[in-house]
Motif scaffolding. Structure first.
Motif, PDB file in Angstrom:
ATOM      1  N   ALA A   6      11.476   8.167  -6.432  1.00  0.00           N
ATOM      2  CA  ALA A   6      10.319   8.872  -5.891  1.00  0.00           C
ATOM      3  C   ALA A   6       9.115   8.578  -6.762  1.00  0.00           C
ATOM      4  CB  ALA A   6      10.577  10.379  -5.819  1.00  0.00           C
ATOM      5  N   GLY A   7       7.967   8.633  -6.167  1.00  0.00           N
ATOM      6  CA  GLY A   7       6.718   8.452  -6.898  1.00  0.00           C
ATOM      7  C   GLY A   7       5.618   9.242  -6.222  1.00  0.00           C
ATOM      8  N   ALA A   8       4.627   9.630  -6.995  1.00  0.00           N
ATOM      9  CA  ALA A   8       3.502  10.374  -6.434  1.00  0.00           C
ATOM     10  C   ALA A   8       2.291  10.164  -7.317  1.00  0.00           C
ATOM     11  CB  ALA A   8       3.832  11.866  -6.316  1.00  0.00           C
ATOM     12  N   SER A   9       1.127  10.326  -6.719  1.00  0.00           N
ATOM     13  CA  SER A   9      -0.105  10.222  -7.503  1.00  0.00           C
ATOM     14  C   SER A   9      -1.163  11.117  -6.888  1.00  0.00           C
ATOM     15  CB  SER A   9      -0.608   8.771  -7.559  1.00  0.00           C
ATOM     16  OG  SER A   9      -0.880   8.264  -6.263  1.00  0.00           O
ATOM     17  N   TYR A  10      -2.023  11.615  -7.756  1.00  0.00           N
ATOM     18  CA  TYR A  10      -3.206  12.372  -7.357  1.00  0.00           C
ATOM     19  C   TYR A  10      -4.407  11.666  -7.963  1.00  0.00           C
ATOM     20  CZ  TYR A  10      -6.679  16.103  -7.075  1.00  0.00           C
ATOM     21  OH  TYR A  10      -7.808  16.826  -6.809  1.00  0.00           O
ATOM     22  N   ARG A  29      -5.953   3.723  -8.512  1.00  0.00           N
ATOM     23  CA  ARG A  29      -6.559   4.998  -8.896  1.00  0.00           C
ATOM     24  C   ARG A  29      -7.864   5.251  -8.137  1.00  0.00           C
ATOM     25  NH1 ARG A  29      -5.240   4.954 -15.481  1.00  0.00           N
ATOM     26  NH2 ARG A  29      -3.047   5.536 -15.241  1.00  0.00           N
ATOM     27  N   GLY A  30      -7.900   4.796  -6.885  1.00  0.00           N
ATOM     28  CA  GLY A  30      -9.077   4.982  -6.051  1.00  0.00           C
ATOM     29  C   GLY A  30     -10.205   4.020  -6.316  1.00  0.00           C
ATOM     30  N   TYR A  31     -10.040   3.136  -7.264  1.00  0.00           N
ATOM     31  CA  TYR A  31     -11.097   2.258  -7.765  1.00  0.00           C
ATOM     32  C   TYR A  31     -10.877   0.858  -7.211  1.00  0.00           C
ATOM     33  CZ  TYR A  31     -13.856   0.101 -11.640  1.00  0.00           C
ATOM     34  OH  TYR A  31     -14.753  -0.606 -12.406  1.00  0.00           O
ATOM     35  N   GLY A  32     -11.789   0.407  -6.344  1.00  0.00           N
ATOM     36  CA  GLY A  32     -11.677  -0.915  -5.748  1.00  0.00           C
ATOM     37  C   GLY A  32     -13.017  -1.346  -5.202  1.00  0.00           C
ATOM     38  N   GLU A  49       0.027  10.619 -12.276  1.00  0.00           N
ATOM     39  CA  GLU A  49       0.988   9.729 -11.627  1.00  0.00           C
ATOM     40  C   GLU A  49       2.395  10.065 -12.094  1.00  0.00           C
ATOM     41  OE1 GLU A  49      -2.374   6.220 -11.727  1.00  0.00           O
ATOM     42  OE2 GLU A  49      -1.093   6.719 -13.447  1.00  0.00           O
ATOM     43  N   PHE A  50       3.328   9.887 -11.190  1.00  0.00           N
ATOM     44  CA  PHE A  50       4.713  10.251 -11.465  1.00  0.00           C
ATOM     45  C   PHE A  50       5.640   9.215 -10.849  1.00  0.00           C
ATOM     46  CE2 PHE A  50       8.483  12.399  -9.600  1.00  0.00           C
ATOM     47  CZ  PHE A  50       9.141  12.744 -10.771  1.00  0.00           C
ATOM     48  N   ASP A  51       6.644   8.781 -11.615  1.00  0.00           N
ATOM     49  CA  ASP A  51       7.675   7.859 -11.135  1.00  0.00           C
ATOM     50  C   ASP A  51       9.037   8.409 -11.530  1.00  0.00           C
ATOM     51  OD1 ASP A  51       7.127   5.557  -9.592  1.00  0.00           O
ATOM     52  OD2 ASP A  51       6.044   4.656 -11.264  1.00  0.00           O
ATOM     53  N   PHE A  52      10.020   8.280 -10.639  1.00  0.00           N
ATOM     54  CA  PHE A  52      11.359   8.779 -10.923  1.00  0.00           C
ATOM     55  C   PHE A  52      12.387   7.918 -10.213  1.00  0.00           C
ATOM     56  CE2 PHE A  52      14.965  11.496  -9.631  1.00  0.00           C
ATOM     57  CZ  PHE A  52      15.440  11.847 -10.884  1.00  0.00           C
ATOM     58  N   GLU A  53      13.513   7.683 -10.886  1.00  0.00           N
ATOM     59  CA  GLU A  53      14.617   6.934 -10.301  1.00  0.00           C
ATOM     60  C   GLU A  53      15.908   7.481 -10.870  1.00  0.00           C
ATOM     61  OE1 GLU A  53      15.991   2.265  -9.587  1.00  0.00           O
ATOM     62  OE2 GLU A  53      14.470   2.775 -11.089  1.00  0.00           O
ATOM     63  N   ALA A  54      16.943   7.622 -10.033  1.00  0.00           N
ATOM     64  CA  ALA A  54      18.195   8.195 -10.517  1.00  0.00           C
ATOM     65  C   ALA A  54      19.373   7.674  -9.714  1.00  0.00           C
ATOM     66  CB  ALA A  54      18.160   9.721 -10.436  1.00  0.00           C
ATOM     67  N   ALA A  55      20.483   7.493 -10.422  1.00  0.00           N
ATOM     68  CA  ALA A  55      21.778   7.270  -9.784  1.00  0.00           C
ATOM     69  C   ALA A  55      22.446   8.632  -9.699  1.00  0.00           C
ATOM     70  CB  ALA A  55      22.612   6.294 -10.593  1.00  0.00           C
ATOM     71  N   ILE A  56      22.386   9.254  -8.523  1.00  0.00           N
ATOM     72  CA  ILE A  56      22.923  10.600  -8.346  1.00  0.00           C
ATOM     73  C   ILE A  56      24.446  10.579  -8.424  1.00  0.00           C
ATOM     74  CG2 ILE A  56      22.996  12.601  -6.809  1.00  0.00           C
ATOM     75  CD1 ILE A  56      20.244  11.986  -7.973  1.00  0.00           C
ATOM     76  N   SER A  57      25.036   9.542  -7.888  1.00  0.00           N
ATOM     77  CA  SER A  57      26.478   9.346  -7.942  1.00  0.00           C
ATOM     78  C   SER A  57      26.743   7.862  -7.813  1.00  0.00           C
ATOM     79  CB  SER A  57      27.170  10.126  -6.812  1.00  0.00           C
ATOM     80  OG  SER A  57      26.826   9.559  -5.550  1.00  0.00           O
ATOM     81  N   THR A  58      28.003   7.496  -7.771  1.00  0.00           N
ATOM     82  CA  THR A  58      28.316   6.081  -7.580  1.00  0.00           C
ATOM     83  C   THR A  58      27.844   5.584  -6.226  1.00  0.00           C
ATOM     84  OG1 THR A  58      30.505   6.710  -6.764  1.00  0.00           O
ATOM     85  CG2 THR A  58      30.315   6.155  -9.112  1.00  0.00           C
ATOM     86  N   ALA A  59      27.647   6.505  -5.272  1.00  0.00           N
ATOM     87  CA  ALA A  59      27.265   6.113  -3.915  1.00  0.00           C
ATOM     88  C   ALA A  59      25.780   6.282  -3.638  1.00  0.00           C
ATOM     89  CB  ALA A  59      28.060   6.925  -2.892  1.00  0.00           C
ATOM     90  N   ALA A  78       0.833  -1.201   0.000  1.00  0.00           N
ATOM     91  CA  ALA A  78       0.000   0.000   0.000  1.00  0.00           C
ATOM     92  C   ALA A  78       0.867   1.250   0.000  1.00  0.00           C
ATOM     93  CB  ALA A  78      -0.936  -0.003   1.203  1.00  0.00           C
ATOM     94  N   GLY A  79       0.660   2.099  -0.990  1.00  0.00           N
ATOM     95  CA  GLY A  79       1.367   3.365  -1.057  1.00  0.00           C
ATOM     96  C   GLY A  79       2.803   3.280  -1.525  1.00  0.00           C
ATOM     97  N   LYS A  80       3.307   2.063  -1.792  1.00  0.00           N
ATOM     98  CA  LYS A  80       4.709   1.942  -2.193  1.00  0.00           C
ATOM     99  C   LYS A  80       4.912   2.225  -3.678  1.00  0.00           C
ATOM    100  CE  LYS A  80       5.884   0.790   1.960  1.00  0.00           C
ATOM    101  NZ  LYS A  80       4.576   0.708   2.607  1.00  0.00           N
ATOM    102  N   VAL A  81       3.846   2.246  -4.446  1.00  0.00           N
ATOM    103  CA  VAL A  81       3.883   2.694  -5.834  1.00  0.00           C
ATOM    104  C   VAL A  81       2.703   3.642  -6.032  1.00  0.00           C
ATOM    105  CG1 VAL A  81       4.944   0.538  -6.611  1.00  0.00           C
ATOM    106  CG2 VAL A  81       2.484   0.814  -6.769  1.00  0.00           C
ATOM    107  N   PRO A  82       2.768   4.533  -6.995  1.00  0.00           N
ATOM    108  CA  PRO A  82       1.678   5.486  -7.191  1.00  0.00           C
ATOM    109  C   PRO A  82       0.336   4.801  -7.408  1.00  0.00           C
ATOM    110  CG  PRO A  82       3.602   6.169  -8.439  1.00  0.00           C
ATOM    111  CD  PRO A  82       3.908   4.803  -7.902  1.00  0.00           C
ATOM    112  N   SER A  83      -0.692   5.373  -6.820  1.00  0.00           N
ATOM    113  CA  SER A  83      -2.098   5.009  -7.040  1.00  0.00           C
ATOM    114  C   SER A  83      -2.489   3.633  -6.535  1.00  0.00           C
ATOM    115  CB  SER A  83      -2.468   5.116  -8.529  1.00  0.00           C
ATOM    116  OG  SER A  83      -2.403   6.452  -8.971  1.00  0.00           O
ATOM    117  N   LEU A  84      -1.681   3.007  -5.677  1.00  0.00           N
ATOM    118  CA  LEU A  84      -2.018   1.681  -5.164  1.00  0.00           C
ATOM    119  C   LEU A  84      -2.320   1.745  -3.674  1.00  0.00           C
ATOM    120  CD1 LEU A  84      -2.221  -1.442  -5.552  1.00  0.00           C
ATOM    121  CD2 LEU A  84       0.191  -1.544  -4.902  1.00  0.00           C
TER     122      LEU A  84
END
Length: 741
Positions: free
Chosen positions: A592-596, A106-109, A577-587, A84-90
């Motif tokens: 991040a994700g969000a949904s409305y 998406r609120g539909y269940g 819905e929005f999903d994002f992933e990045a390797a900012i550096s080697t370390a 729950a909540g670990k991915v957008p809209s779920l």
């Protein structure tokens, strides 16, 4: 100037906020500069269209959970509700504890807790649909991936997918070498989670993979029979669960493979703990003096579940075409969940008008599925897939009431439901140009249900008790187009429809047998998916709009303990819905994700009974019933946000790392009507993990915490008696060791 409705203004405002978030995160110059020396992200592949494809190329809003991120989430031995909540809209919730989960996309269940309930979110495990909710809680272990497909998926997947699909894929046997893993953790409340798998090549053509998990938590909530808490009768809220899966792969050459999967599950422990008058009158907060480490009840709370199943997947590669046969069987031999749903004793806590102790049970469930599918493998611009699907389910179950003073059963209702369906489907993909791709699909479904009440002991059912049959057929379709804006950025548009067959709820002493007509959805979606900064980051953003016609809704509680089905003329949903992933550096690596998600019931003639003791904020009609027109759907948070960050540095011969994950959801409605007490407050949960990986990546030791701020919230309620509620899981601290070989 044309005036916008309040709903459209809210949605446009949300879209603007999401676009701002999209712009702020992946395009920040600082991230671009620091990512220059970071490693490229691995390509994420999904099977959202029944083919293995780069997630960027799939014209569906989809999120995949794999690898370390998935391992971290399951480290504490939690059940499937952890998603729950670990991915957008779920969202995932349950009033039955570790069993009978309910999914919302998406609120539909569907909040239906009926033994024969159906849901608009389909759960597919190893290509086999798990239709009854009791099958959907199989433990998470030894998985290759979890995919969440948002929006109607009614062309390529077999059952009830108008809201979307949650797709699990277990790790498969491999030819060649012995390998596997073992994992053990110990945490608060004597929680123990042990799982592992071993892959064994039996010959150059045969391989076997054996996977297992065992989970335990001590009963840690003290149960007292008196308000002074002087007479402790038991302890509650623990569990024992184990599940096993054995797979055999036969692959004599590159043209044929056969994969047999046999699995089982056994669960025994506490049912959901219902707490009388947990909610403070006139608010949605805990009542004064609430102690979540103790409870005062005079009834019993426990549940048991035994299930098993098998599936066989055959694949033939004949060159230009690939053929598939997927045969599935699922069986439940025993499910019983009993709870003291008034949540207290005749003396309290608080005012309790009457005592109620009930159970739900399934004495037998058999589900058979068969799919035949053909898939082209052409080198040219045109490819297709087509197939036939068959579904057969036979369930016997019902509910019972008990005398809390003696423990004796007082009433029993038992019914059987037979559900048969078949479908024919086809889809095609055509590359118009190197940059333009169109996809389309169509599916015809025929669905028949028969429900018969076969036992009513010591009870007078409302209305005539006669067998009921419902039948419906429907054609669904989807159409999408993808355009390659650059070699790393795709934009897409998708239109799709979905369908859920009629549902039947058996009669009770408070409500007659009810039937909800078939519901349909029409959905439109626009999105962009991009690989950024030389593939050191990826991002996706989508907006959608859907309309559900004749949505099946469940009236639970009110002024009696009912579970009744109704249809809403129309439901609207809009969001982003929005999903994002990045390797900012080697370390440093972040995601991040969000949904409305904005949902609204639109039916001026629809009303339901109001709660027994709560503060209703909706208008009442002349009959004293609550008018729910304009309300959001239950368990549908407006906002969800999730984020993770991992920072690792070399240390001696290994890596020392810190991993944190966070999820947030805004307030939710528990029921179809709106009431001050039955509005769940916003919930934020965070996880923290500090670990060391050594031995060339073979071993890992870590300390972890789940819900580290110990934010406790009321996540559900029972409304027909008092202000009964139940909560999310408590904070957990633990240690884990994992090895690979």
């Amino acid at each position: 100037m044309m005036k916008m409705s309040k709903m459209h203004k809210r949605v446009m405002s949300a879209h603007g906020a999401m676009l701002a978030l999209t712009a702020a995160m992946p395009i920040a110059p600082a991230i671009a500069q620091s990512a220059q020396n970071a490693p490229e992200l691995q390509t994420v592949t999904v099977t959202a269209q029944r083919r293995t494809e780069n997630i960027r190329d799939v014209p569906v809003s989809v999120t995949a959970l794999k690898g370390e991120k998935l391992d971290v989430l399951i480290s504490g031995g939690e059940d499937i509700r952890l998603l729950a909540g670990k991915v957008p809209s779920l969202n995932v919730e349950s009033s039955n504890g570790r069993t009978f989960p309910r999914f919302y996309i998406r609120g539909y269940g569907n909040t239906d807790f009926n033994t024969f309930a159906s849901q608009p979110v389909s759960l597919v495990y190893d290509d086999v649909v798990q239709e009854n909710p009791i099958l959907k809680g199989y433990p998470i272990f030894d998985l290759a991936s979890v995919e969440v497909l948002r929006g109607p998926q009614g062309t390529l997947f077999g059952r009830n997918t108008p809201a979307g699909v949650v797709k699990f894929e277990s790790e498969k046997p491999k030819l060649g070498k012995v390998e596997g893993y073992y994992n053990a953790s110990a945490a608060s409340h004597y929680t123990v989670n042990v799982d592992g798998a071993v892959n064994v090549p039996l010959s150059d053509k045969w391989a076997m993979r054996v996977s297992a998990t065992g989970q335990h938590r001590d009963e840690y909530v003290d149960n007292y029979s008196d308000l002074a808490k002087t007479r402790k009768t038991s302890e509650e809220d623990g569990y024992n669960e184990h599940a096993e899966r054995v797979q055999f792969l036969y692959q004599p050459d590159k043209t044929f493979s056969a994969l047999l999967n046999v699995h089982q599950r056994q669960t025994k422990g506490s049912a959901r703990l219902f707490r009388a008058n947990l909610i403070k009158k006139g608010s949605n907060t805990f009542a004064d003096g609430t102690d979540l480490d103790s409870i005062v009840t005079n009834g019993q709370n426990f549940q048991t579940l035994k299930s098993n199943g098998a599936n066989l997947r055959l694949t033939w590669d004949i060159g230009a075409v690939k053929l598939f046969s997927i045969t599935g069987y699922e069986h439940v031999s025993d499910y019983f969940s009993r709870g003291d749903i008034d949540g207290g004793t005749p003396a309290g806590p608080g005012f309790i008008p009457f005592q109620v102790e009930t159970s739900d049970f399934i004495s037998d469930l058999d589900q058979y599925t068969q799919e035949f599918r053909a898939e082209s493998q052409y080198a040219g611009p045109f490819n297709w897939q087509a197939g036939l699907y068959f579904f057969d389910e036979d369930v016997t179950g019902g509910n019972e009431n008990f005398n809390s003073d003696t423990g004796a059963r007082t009433t029993r209702v038992r019914s059987t439901q037979k559900n048969e369906a078949w479908a024919a489907f086809a889809s095609a993909t055509y590359n118009l140009t190197p940059d333009w791709t169109i996809r389309g699909g169509v599916r015809y479904t025929k669905d028949e249900k028969d429900l018969r009440t076969v036992e009513a002991t010591n009870i007078v059912l409302v209305g005539p008790v006669v067998p009921v049959s419902e039948s419906k057929d429907k054609i669904n379709w989807d159409l999408s187009a993808t355009y390659k804006l650059t070699k790393d950025i795709n934009i897409y548009g998708r239109a799709a429809t979905g369908f859920r067959a009629p549902s039947i709820a058996a009669a009770s002493e408070f409500s007659p047998l009810s039937v909800a007509n078939a519901e349909t959805i029409k959905s439109f979606e626009l999105g962009v998916k991009a690989d950024l900064f030389d593939r050191r980051a990826r991002s996706s953003f989508s907006i959608y709009d859907y309309t559900v016609k004749d949505q099946q809704l469940t009236v639970v509680g009110g002024n009696t303990n009912v579970n009744r089905l109704i249809n809403a003329e129309k439901t609207k949903g809009k969001g982003a819905e929005f999903d994002f992933e990045a390797a900012i550096s080697t370390a440093l690596r972040v995601s991040a994700g969000a949904s409305y998600n904005y949902t609204q019931i639109r039916d001026g003639n629809l009303s339901v009974f109001k709660c027994a003791q709560c503060t209703v904020t909706d208008p009442l009609n002349a009959a004293g019933r609550v008018v729910i027109d304009g309300n959001p759907l239950p368990q549908a948070p407006r906002w969800t946000v999730n984020a993770t960050a991992r920072y690792g540095v070399p240390f001696r011969d290994g890596e020392l790392y810190v991993f944190t994950d966070w999820s947030y959801r805004s307030k939710i409605n528990f029921f179809l009507y709106e009431a001050t007490e039955f509005t769940g407050a916003p919930l934020t949960e965070g996880g923290l993990r500090v670990g060391y990986i050594f031995g060339n990546g073979k071993y890992e030791v870590a300390a972890f915490g789940r819900n580290i701020t110990d934010q406790r919230r009321i996540t559900g309620a029972i409304d027909f008696n008092n202000l009964t509620g139940f909560t999310n899981e408590p904070r957990q601290w633990g240690m884990q060791f994992k090895g690979n070989f």
